[in-house]
Design a protein around this motif. Structure first.
Motif, PDB file in Angstrom:
ATOM      1  N   SER A  93      64.026  -3.426  51.811  1.00  0.00           N
ATOM      2  CA  SER A  93      64.572  -2.088  51.982  1.00  0.00           C
ATOM      3  C   SER A  93      63.623  -1.267  52.848  1.00  0.00           C
ATOM      4  O   SER A  93      62.645  -1.789  53.385  1.00  0.00           O
ATOM      5  CB  SER A  93      64.798  -1.440  50.626  1.00  0.00           C
ATOM      6  OG  SER A  93      63.697  -1.696  49.810  1.00  0.00           O
ATOM      7  N   GLY A  94      63.910   0.016  52.992  1.00  0.00           N
ATOM      8  CA  GLY A  94      63.076   0.859  53.858  1.00  0.00           C
ATOM      9  C   GLY A  94      63.535   0.710  55.283  1.00  0.00           C
ATOM     10  O   GLY A  94      64.624   0.206  55.549  1.00  0.00           O
ATOM     11  N   LYS A  95      62.682   1.161  56.208  1.00  0.00           N
ATOM     12  CA  LYS A  95      63.098   1.159  57.613  1.00  0.00           C
ATOM     13  C   LYS A  95      62.245   0.208  58.438  1.00  0.00           C
ATOM     14  O   LYS A  95      61.028   0.309  58.386  1.00  0.00           O
ATOM     15  CB  LYS A  95      62.977   2.565  58.167  1.00  0.00           C
ATOM     16  CG  LYS A  95      64.143   3.426  57.796  1.00  0.00           C
ATOM     17  CD  LYS A  95      64.175   4.665  58.654  1.00  0.00           C
ATOM     18  CE  LYS A  95      65.333   5.553  58.242  1.00  0.00           C
ATOM     19  NZ  LYS A  95      65.079   6.953  58.492  1.00  0.00           N
ATOM     20  N   PRO A  96      62.832  -0.694  59.235  1.00  0.00           N
ATOM     21  CA  PRO A  96      64.263  -0.989  59.226  1.00  0.00           C
ATOM     22  C   PRO A  96      64.583  -1.953  58.080  1.00  0.00           C
ATOM     23  O   PRO A  96      63.802  -2.862  57.808  1.00  0.00           O
ATOM     24  CB  PRO A  96      64.466  -1.673  60.587  1.00  0.00           C
ATOM     25  CG  PRO A  96      63.152  -2.289  60.916  1.00  0.00           C
ATOM     26  CD  PRO A  96      62.096  -1.474  60.247  1.00  0.00           C
ATOM     27  N   ALA A  97      65.740  -1.739  57.439  1.00  0.00           N
ATOM     28  CA  ALA A  97      66.158  -2.647  56.367  1.00  0.00           C
ATOM     29  C   ALA A  97      66.580  -3.972  57.011  1.00  0.00           C
ATOM     30  O   ALA A  97      66.943  -3.997  58.192  1.00  0.00           O
ATOM     31  CB  ALA A  97      67.321  -2.030  55.613  1.00  0.00           C
ATOM     32  N   ARG A 101      55.919  -5.596  59.012  1.00  0.00           N
ATOM     33  CA  ARG A 101      55.688  -4.520  58.046  1.00  0.00           C
ATOM     34  C   ARG A 101      54.260  -4.598  57.483  1.00  0.00           C
ATOM     35  O   ARG A 101      53.631  -3.575  57.232  1.00  0.00           O
ATOM     36  CB  ARG A 101      56.643  -4.646  56.855  1.00  0.00           C
ATOM     37  CG  ARG A 101      58.040  -4.242  57.139  1.00  0.00           C
ATOM     38  CD  ARG A 101      58.206  -2.743  56.797  1.00  0.00           C
ATOM     39  NE  ARG A 101      59.610  -2.450  56.753  1.00  0.00           N
ATOM     40  CZ  ARG A 101      60.332  -2.392  55.645  1.00  0.00           C
ATOM     41  NH1 ARG A 101      59.783  -2.576  54.481  1.00  0.00           N
ATOM     42  NH2 ARG A 101      61.602  -2.140  55.714  1.00  0.00           N
TER      43      ARG A 101
END
Ligand SMILES: Cc1cc2nc3c(=O)[nH]c(=O)nc-3n(C[C@H](O)[C@H](O)[C@H](O)COP(=O)(O)OP(=O)(O)OC[C@H]3O[C@@H](n4cnc5c(N)ncnc54)[C@H](O)[C@@H]3O)c2cc1C
Length: 403
Positions: A220-224, A253
């Protein structure tokens, strides 16, 4: 002048470029320089030695496989589509087959044979090779008519096909990035892709060797991002195609975050507990779960959810139901590391696509310098996409570098 075109790297990108350029009969010929003792050391071990050479796909599917910047690859794909590549291979004595998923293999199931045939085709076309030479310096021409200097070689044009940084024992040690950087090219920080992931949790290692044919994983989070496919527990974490295909994005990430949470959906959606209560009332959750998952994993899952093994559906509380659903459809795992470049099949990152013309693969900062293959900031999933990219970008760059 030592060559009209000097190609750095005799991997799939460099070999196809050399083959394409040699047919243009350049006055000083084509010279390929490689730091290894043989061409295509990596190509020879691809697909577990069987060589998953390409993937039958439309140009739209091909671009989509490479994600956000996939459209960059379209001109190269058009210059040598998977079908055109199969024809080229069969002309040099390598007939191919396609599996039900569209993956293209040599009929011989031998990647070394493909490497040998490409090498022989290049030699037959007059390409010269210099092995055991790791290029250290690239000096651009001082005037429009002056040659490039590549260490002590002089050449009209240069094609950089030195690969990424993955599996450095097979040649690509990241020195190509240093060469491009020395000319002012921006390098998107390289991270390992198509690699295993290391979990902070230790329970996965107790299932080492266990595979699940079809799971979904997401970050999750950006970008998922999410992937679906086979999953494998290893002694240090997790692997398998779904994990490999997500790993580059997790690794990126990890450049800025200490840990990355991934979620595993084992059930493809929340089970219908109301129906299960009616149908399975007296059955224990463990015996039901052991029909959906390997028995040992079913037990671990109940442990993690804090649900007694012998609990029956009729005694399942709403809170327990919620917990179990969470563990079935969004089982969290914390990733703190990857298998690293040594254990990766591709490199994510590389020469910035903004600085390269997709229609010729010529660099925008320097004249007569082309790029091909994994050195560029483009990487795809497992399934033959990365080799197709290396081959077709090599073909396009070779043609463009030898007008
Ligand atoms: C184990 C493994 C299995 C794989 N299986 C598949 C598969 O089945 N299907 C698929 O699509 N992809 C697969 N891949 C990925 C695929 O092999 C690569 O994407 C592809 O080889 C990239 O081609 P390339 O020509 O750009 O680079 P490379 O194949 O890495 O070739 C680069 C060449 O440049 C040379 N070089 C590097 N630096 C220098 C320097 N400074 N001076 C001189 N020479 C230099 C290297 O020695 C090397 O020969 C696999 C990768 C690995 C590691």
């Amino acid at each position: 002048m030592d060559a009209s075109l000097l190609i750095i790297g005799a991997g799939p990108g460099g070999l196809l470029a050399a083959w394409a350029a040699a047919h243009r009969h350049l006055p000083h010929g084509v010279l390929v320089v490689d730091r290894m003792s043989t061409p295509g050391a990596k190509l020879a071990v691809t697909g577990g030695g069987r060589g998953n050479l390409s993937h039958l796909a439309t140009e739209g599917e091909f671009a989509a496989a490479f994600g956000r910047f996939g459209r960059f690859a379209i001109p190269a794909f058009r210059s040598l589509s998977p079908e055109a590549f199969r024809t080229l291979l069969s002309r040099i004595g390598i007939p191919t087959t396609v599996d039900p998923d569209g993956r293209i293999y040599p009929r011989s199931q031998s990647a070394p044979q493909v490497r040998d045939a490409l090498f022989a085709a290049c030699q037959h076309a007059g390409v010269r090779f210099a092995f055991h030479h790791g290029v250290e310096t690239l000096s651009p021409p001082k005037t429009a008519a002056a040659p490039w200097k590549v260490d002590s070689f002089s050449t009209r044009s240069v094609l950089l096909a030195a690969g990424g940084q993955s599996a450095p024992r097979l040649g690509s040690d990241g020195s190509g990035f240093a060469l491009a950087r020395s000319l002012g090219y921006e390098i998107v920080p390289p991270v390992p892709a198509l690699t295993s992931l290391r979990t902070v949790e230790t329970w996965p290692s107790s299932h080492s060797g266990l595979s699940l044919p079809d799971v979904s994983i997401s970050i999750s989070g950006k970008p998922a991002a999410s992937e679906r496919g086979e999953w494998l527990f290893t002694h240090r974490g997790v692997s398998g195609p779904a994990v490999l295909n997500l790993s580059g994005r997790v690794a990126r990430r990890l450049l800025s975050e200490k840990e990355v949470r991934i979620h595993l959906d084992l059930a493809h959606g929340t089970p219908d507990f109301r129906r299960l209560r009616q149908a399975e009332g007296t059955r224990t959750l463990h015996s039901w779960l052991a029909r959906q998952l390997p028995r040992a994993l079913a037990e671990t899952l109940l442990d993690l959810a804090g649900i007694p093994k012998d609990l029956t559906f009729s005694r399942l509380s709403a809170a327990q139901e919620k917990k179990l659903a969470e563990h079935l459809v969004a089982l969290p795992l914390t990733i703190r590391g990857t298998g690293g470049f040594d254990d990766s099949m591709a490199t994510s990152g590389g020469v910035s696509l903004k600085q390269v013309d997709p229609s010729t693969l010529e660099g925008r900062l320097t004249p007569r310098l082309h790029f091909a293959g994994e050195i560029l900031d483009l990487d795809g999933p497992t399934g033959g996409w990365n080799l197709q990219w290396a081959f077709c970008s090599g073909y396009l760059a070779g043609m463009s570098a030898a007008p």
